[in-house]
Structure formats: C-alpha cells, structure tokens
Motif scaffolding. Structure first.
Motif, short mmCIF file in Angstrom:
data_model
loop_
_atom_site.label_atom_id
_atom_site.label_comp_id
_atom_site.label_asym_id
_atom_site.label_seq_id
_atom_site.Cartn_x
_atom_site.Cartn_y
_atom_site.Cartn_z
N PRO A 117 0.57 -0.99 0.09
CA PRO A 117 0.37 0.17 0.09
C PRO A 117 0.81 1.50 -0.71
N GLY A 118 0.67 1.94 -0.66
CA GLY A 118 1.56 3.07 -1.18
C GLY A 118 2.71 2.94 -1.10
N ARG A 119 2.92 2.21 -2.00
CA ARG A 119 4.90 2.07 -2.71
C ARG A 119 4.69 1.15 -3.96
N TYR A 120 5.35 1.89 -4.90
CA TYR A 120 5.18 1.35 -6.45
C TYR A 120 6.72 0.82 -6.82
N THR A 121 6.69 -0.09 -8.13
CA THR A 121 8.42 -0.40 -8.38
C THR A 121 7.97 0.10 -9.71
N ALA A 122 8.57 1.01 -10.48
CA ALA A 122 8.63 1.04 -11.53
C ALA A 122 9.66 0.83 -12.68
N THR A 123 9.77 -0.40 -13.57
CA THR A 123 10.40 -0.23 -14.02
C THR A 123 10.61 0.27 -16.04
N ILE A 124 12.33 0.94 -16.05
CA ILE A 124 12.03 1.56 -17.04
C ILE A 124 13.13 1.04 -18.28
N VAL A 125 13.38 0.88 -19.33
CA VAL A 125 14.63 0.29 -20.32
C VAL A 125 14.77 2.28 -21.01
N PRO A 126 15.72 2.48 -20.25
CA PRO A 126 16.15 4.44 -21.14
C PRO A 126 16.38 4.12 -22.49
N GLU A 127 16.55 4.69 -23.56
CA GLU A 127 17.27 4.39 -24.36
C GLU A 127 18.56 4.89 -25.04
N SER A 128 18.71 6.42 -24.91
CA SER A 128 19.59 6.96 -24.50
C SER A 128 19.78 8.20 -23.53
#
Length: 781
Positions: free
Chosen positions: A677-688
């Motif tokens: 609750p109230g905690r999120y994990t975001a995963t991204i793959v930056p290209e530059s």
C-alpha cells in the motif's frame, strides 16, 4: 543390487505358499515345486533387478565449439582470432554474437547441448543475462568444459565513472569517488564539475584507478556531478563522460543524549542536532537517536519500539554504557546488534580442523618466496585457535595427504600451546602425491560422532582435490556425500596465492551448504590488514588497540580507511545476524550493525573521543562516524511522496521505487507494479543518455554497460579454472586444445545393468530340465 519395481516381490511368498499347500494334495510334488520356482523367477525378473556400474567415458574426438564475442567492447582486440582458431582446430564449430551488450553466461548455456567443450574468445566481461560464474558451474555439472583465450588489447582505451550515494545532506560533506579505467598507455586530463563549477582538474597519469573526493551542496534538490576525461589516444568516446544526479535534502533531525565531546562536534556539521539529558515524551520527527555513554534507565526501553517502527539508533560506549551501564537483559538491549557481556560460551563445542598436507602444499605461495602453501595453512590454523569464540571449545586436528591420520584428539583450548606445537610440526609426507580429502573427512566424522557434542568442521586446503582427474572426481563426490551427512557446521577455507585461484572448494560449498572462505596470501582470516607496497601488515601501537575494518561490503565501511587506535573499549558480543564491521586485531567488535524491525541499529563499543578514542574523531577518520549516523538515519526524506533510484545505463533496465498515495506517472514504456500500500516499483529501459526527472528527483542515465569495463577481465582466469577449464594463448589453443578437451571430456559415468534376462534364462532352463526329466521317466516306464 537394486529393484525397479520392488512391490512385485510380495507375489513370491504367495506363490511359494500356494505351491507348498498344493504339494500336500498331489503326488507330483517335484512338478509343483519346480513350477513354483519357475514362477518365482519370472516374478523377480518382472521386478527388474539391476546393478550399477561405474566406468570412465572417454570422448576420442570431442566436439569443440568456438564462441566468438563480437560485441562493441571487443573492438580494441584482434577481431580475427576466432576465425584463425577455427581453421587450426579440426571439426570445430564457430558461433558469433554481437551487439551493445554481452550476455556471455546466456550464450554458454545456449550452446552447451551442441558441444563437449566451449572455447571462449571474449574479454570475459558479462553485463547482461545470467551471471557468468553460474553459467560456468552449470556447464561443469553438465559435463561441458569451458576454456578461454587470453586476449591482448590492440588499442588504448580509457573510461570514467562516479561512485557514491544518490542522496546528500544539505551543507554536509558528500563523499564520492572518481573511477578511471585504463587499458594500455593512456595520458591526458581529467576534470570534475559540480553543477558546471569545476572542482578538480588533473592528469590521467596521476589517478591510479580511483580518486576520492568530497563536496558540499548549498541548496536542496537535484544537483549534477560530472566527470570528464580527455585522453590523448582513445578508441571509444562514449565512456569519456559520466554524470551522477545527487538529490540534496535538508539535514535530518537527530537527538543526542550525552555530553559535549568530539562526537558532538562531528554531528553538528552532519545533522540537525538536538541534545537532551533524557528521552522526550515524543520521538516523532527524529530520524535517529544517539546514546552517548548513557547508563541504563527503564525509560530507554521505549527505544525498542521506536527502532522497530523505522527509527535509527546509535549507541556509543564508555564507562557508563553496555556491560558497565546495566544494558544486559533489558528491552533496550533487544534493539541493539550486540549483547552487553564479554562473550557467550556454550559448553561442549568441538572444533575439528582438517588440514591438507599433500604434495601440492609444498609449492611456494608466490614465485621467489620461501613461504609454502602448507606454511600459510598452518599460520591460518593457529590464527583460528586464538579466536575468542573458541575460548571454551575442544579442538582436534586431522590431516590428509598420502595417508590421512589423526594428529590430535579433541583437547580443551586452554591447552592451546600443545595444539599449536602439533600444527607447527606438520610436514608433507614422502610418497605418491594424493589428496584423499574424503578419507580425512571420514576420520573427522568418526571423532565428531564419538564426541556427541555440537561440532564445527574447518577444512584448510589449497582446494586441489586430486592430481588424477578420474580419481579426483570420485574423491570430490565422496567428500560432498560425507559433508551432507555429517552433523556439523562446515567451513571450507581455500588458501590462494591470488584471488580466484584454481580449486573446487567453492563448488563443493555450493553443493553442501558449507561456508566458503577464500584466504588470499598473506591476508588474515579474522581481520583485514592494510596493504603497503604489496605487503600486508597490521600497524601496532603500544599505547592502544589498533582498529581494522573487517567487512568492506557494508555501506558504513565500503569506502572507509581507518588509521586509528583506542585506549579502551566495551567488551560486547555480536548477536546472530549482526554484522561486525570494525574490530580490534584480536577480533573484538567495535562497530556492529543490524536491521531491527523496520529500523537500523549500530553499536560503537568505544567512547565519544573524550577519553578512549580521540583519534577516531580526527579529520582523517571521522568519515566512519558520518557513515554510521547516515546509515542509521537511512533516507532522511519523509516516507510519503518519495522517489528512490540509482544511476542508469542506456539500454539496461532501471528500477525506480516510488512512495505515493496514487500510482506515479513515469512515462511511456514504464512497467509499474504495486508492491505494498502506497509503494510502487517502476521498470524502464532508457534508450539514450541524459538526465530524467520525476517531479524534482533527477536520474542520470549514462553510456551503455558495454563500455563500462574493457580489456581482458582479470577475474576470468579464476572463474574458468574454478569450473575445471583452462586459459590458453592463441598459439597454445591451436596446438593443444583438442588434447585438453579430450582429457576434460573424460567423465565417471554410472550405468544400470539389468539382470532380468539372467533370471528369465534360469527359469527357462529349469522348466526345460523339469520337462526333460519327466519325459525321460515316462519313456523309461
């Protein structure tokens, strides 16, 4: 003999019982008995009895696969090595992989089914996918040998990186490190900027691997550190600049219970410090509480729930603290990483040392030195005897080599002098060079069983199981089986001339759950000692106790170098699960840390600098105090509406942790999951490359990981040899790789041999014999 379907044997007594009963009702008893026996033989054959035989499998023409790394970082090497080897090695297969990442472990696993041996033509740096070490061990367990070519760079190359925390405190010293990696002869300039303000300029020649620096940020929010190098000759330009985003927060509120001291002077610059003589009614708003030489009071028990709920606690020693202040057995002590008593002794513990004295231990640790592996093993064994944790133990000594034997049955450690003399007198026996570890373990197992006490087993060896490959594999398997069955805590100590030396102890530990501890000559097992011009020595001071860092893999001590002595300390014992970070040379803990509930707790078992530990608070050592307090505080920001993320690499996944009442908006392509609750994990793959912002929190993305490490990986040799492989030059591989692959492909295999057909044949012979006898009787009649 084994049975595949043993449940069918229940039919045998039924058949025999029926035959015996029928013989009482007929005159043809011989016919009934022989037919019953025939049926029993058939039933036993249906149960499929078999035996297991062990033999050596030899591959006369092993399948060799050459795996050529053609990724971007290989451009500084000769890219035609794999093709030349393919032409020289008969019947070899050649496979390539390329791109801006090196999944070396994944590629080894991918091609294992196609080969008996894999020859790597690579720099040895794996930066994506399965870890290389795991892949090599998996290959070994699958009977696939992995070899590698030692590569030499053809061009000069240099790269830069900044190492440090992503959070800094306003107006506080922010320590960081500039890492410069070089291959070949590189010269040029290095420049460091803080928000476009130049804070350092120097030559690349003056930076030996890394440069420690610090800076003070005067405002909150995201600030950027940037390191640039300008080499005179360089192949890649992408890794010549590195940016680190540092999020600066206000000083955390910290409460100090104590007196004016050097400790207080350090804390005033570090945190928003409040002082008091006793705990206030409410501790809300304080990120950490520091007790400086405070005698126990029942009101301090409130700190246990404070720490469990997420607060930080630092307890400083002195004449009114710990065992001298009445902490033992209190609720306050439950939140501490130590027990406030000199030691915990459990009667009846037995320690058995199994020491390798085989012929291989007579080799010198290093070329040109007289110290042998056996000399180093004996010094480590004597060092362990002097450990305070063994003060009430009984110690026995077993050796193995040409013929294993018991040097000393378990005797109380108070007779340490006698035990040490027994160890010092050990010599390598004359005879065939064998390493019968399994036989030595059987002797140790017998002693442990006879003692009927809690037992620790310590094995000290160079890790080379047996010169003979076939016998060595059998000794390895026998040793693993014994350690799995033994009722003892097992520690495998492999003496090494350099980190990653060949040996099979790490593999053995992974298969048995034992603890693996490499001992790299001439370092200590219990303390880390400073290196001075290639030699390890511990500074001694007759006026005090020397402090040494014992664990450099913790935030508090990761970047710390201590040159301090103290004149007094509190005698405490680390709790199970706590980490001893700084100690005296005899192992007595001085700095110990652990997590308690949601919070963090640190023990500093010396005083605030007023009497015992003045040098610990001097400028060159005060970084330890800063690290202790920073770790106890944790993230000084509020728990809600908070972003946490480290630096990123272009093309590699980056995880971002967000504390928010609603799902965060990261951007296109982000995968967001709710972890609590109230905690999120975001995963991204930056290209530059660039600096990305989530609200006011900046995240720096730098060049791809492929350009981070270059040159030939110095750790590859140790990993390859630990997995049973070998490193070749190109010339050596072309000349002898086939023979080496053939030897490596020799394996001990177990096969099932069914004996059902012998039983069926016996039943047929018995049946024909009975029919023949009966017909002859009828003809004669």
């Amino acid at each position: 003999m084994y049975l595949q379907r043993p449940e069918l044997l229940w039919l045998v007594p039924l058949v025999l019982a029926a035959g015996i009963l029928y013989t009482k009702r007929t005159q043809r008893r011989l016919l009934v008995l022989t037919r019953s026996l025939v049926v029993c033989l058939i039933v036993i054959a249906l149960a499929n009895p078999y035996t297991v035989t062990t033999h050596t499998k030899d591959v006369s023409r092993p399948r060799i696969l050459i795996l050529s790394d053609q990724t971007a970082s290989m451009e500084i090497f000769d890219m035609n090595v794999a093709e030349r080897l393919s032409e020289r090695i008969p019947d070899s297969q050649l496979r390539y992989f390329s791109g801006e990442s090196t999944p070396l472990g994944d590629r080894i696993i991918q091609y294992m089914p196609q080969a008996d041996s894999i020859l790597l033509v690579s720099d040895g740096y794996s930066n994506s996918g399965r870890p290389l070490r795991d892949a090599l061990l998996l290959a070994r367990s699958s009977n696939v040998s992995v070899f590698a070519i030692e590569m030499n760079t053809q061009e000069n190359e240099a790269g830069v990186e900044i190492s440090g925390s992503n959070i800094a405190v306003l107006d506080g010293d922010y320590p960081f490190k500039i890492i410069v990696r070089k291959s070949g002869s590189v010269s040029g300039d290095a420049v460091v900027y803080a928000d476009d303000l130049e804070i350092f300029r120097g030559s690349l020649e003056s930076i030996n691997d890394s440069l420690r620096m610090s800076h003070r940020f005067r405002s909150t929010g995201t600030h950027l550190l940037r390191a640039e190098i300008h080499p005179d000759e360089d192949h890649f330009e992408r890794n010549n600049m590195y940016t680190k985003a540092v999020y600066v927060v206000p000083k955390p509120k910290v409460l100090l219970l104590g007196r004016p001291s050097p400790l207080m002077d350090v804390l005033k610059d570090l945190v928003d410090l409040s002082t008091a003589d006793s705990l206030p009614q409410s501790l809300s708003g304080y990120k950490a509480v520091i007790l400086d030489n405070i005698k126990y009071d029942p009101d301090l028990d409130r700190l246990r729930s404070y720490v469990a709920s997420g607060g930080g606690l630092v307890v400083i020693g002195g004449p009114d603290a710990y065992e001298l202040g009445g902490y033992h057995g209190t609720e306050l002590e439950r939140a501490l990483p130590v027990i406030s008593s000199p030691s915990i002794f459990e009667g009846g513990k037995v320690l058995i040392m199994v020491i390798d004295i085989s012929g291989s231990t007579m080799a010198p640790m290093r070329i040109g030195e007289s110290t042998t592996y056996l000399d180093y093993e004996k010094s480590l064994a004597i060092e362990l005897l002097r450990s305070p944790e063994l003060r009430d133990a009984s110690v026995g000594i077993v050796v193995f080599g040409t013929k294993p034997y018991v040097v000393s049955q378990p005797v109380p450690i108070r007779n340490r002098g006698v035990i040490e003399e027994s160890i010092k007198s050990l010599q390598t026996p004359l005879g065939k060079d064998e390493t019968n570890l399994d036989e030595g373990l059987r002797l140790a197992w017998k002693i442990i069983n006879e003692s009927r006490a809690e037992a620790d087993l310590v094995i000290i060896s160079d890790g080379r199981i047996e010169p003979d490959k076939v016998k060595g594999d059998q000794v390895f398997l026998n040793s693993v089986d014994i350690m799995r069955k033994m009722n003892a805590t097992v520690t495998l100590i492999q003496v090494q001339s350099y980190a990653g030396s060949a040996g099979r102890f790490q593999e053995m530990a992974s298969l048995t759950g034992a603890t693996f501890r490499p001992a790299v000559y001439p370092s200590s097992l219990t303390v880390r000692t400073p290196e001075i011009e290639g030699e390890h020595e511990v500074a001694e001071n007759v006026s005090g106790y020397t402090l040494v860092v014992t664990d450099q893999n913790h935030y508090i001590t990761e970047e710390i170098e201590i040159n301090a002595t103290i004149s007094g300390f509190n005698d405490v014992t680390p709790k199970p699960g706590a980490q001893r970070l700084v100690a005296l040379t005899d192992g007595k803990p001085i700095v110990t840390a652990m997590r308690y509930g949601l919070g963090r707790s640190v023990s500093l078992a010396t005083d605030d600098g007023n009497a015992w530990a003045q040098s610990l608070y001097a400028a060159e050592n005060s970084m330890l105090i800063s690290s202790i307090v920073n770790w106890a505080v944790g993230d000084p920001r509020p728990e809600k509406e908070r972003v946490e993320a480290g630096d990123g690499w272009a093309g590699s996944p980056l995880e971002i942790y967000v504390s928010s009442e609603s799902p965060p908006e990261i951007g296109e392509g982000a995968r967001i999951e709710s972890t609590a609750p109230g905690r999120y994990t975001a995963t991204i793959v930056p290209e530059s490359e660039g600096v990305y912002y989530i609200n006011d929190y900046g995240i720096a993305v730098n060049y791809p990981l492929e350009y981070r490490n270059f040159g030939f990986n110095p750790e590859l040799r140790g990993m390859i040899e630990a997995a049973g492989g070998k490193i070749f030059t190109e010339e050596e591989a072309g000349r002898s790789i086939v023979e080496e692959a053939r030897k490596a492909s020799e394996r001990l295999v177990q096969e099932r041999l069914s004996i059902s057909w012998q039983l069926l044949l016996a039943a047929l012979v018995l049946f024909l014999f009975e029919v023949t006898i009966r017909r002859l009787r009828e003809i004669r009649g």
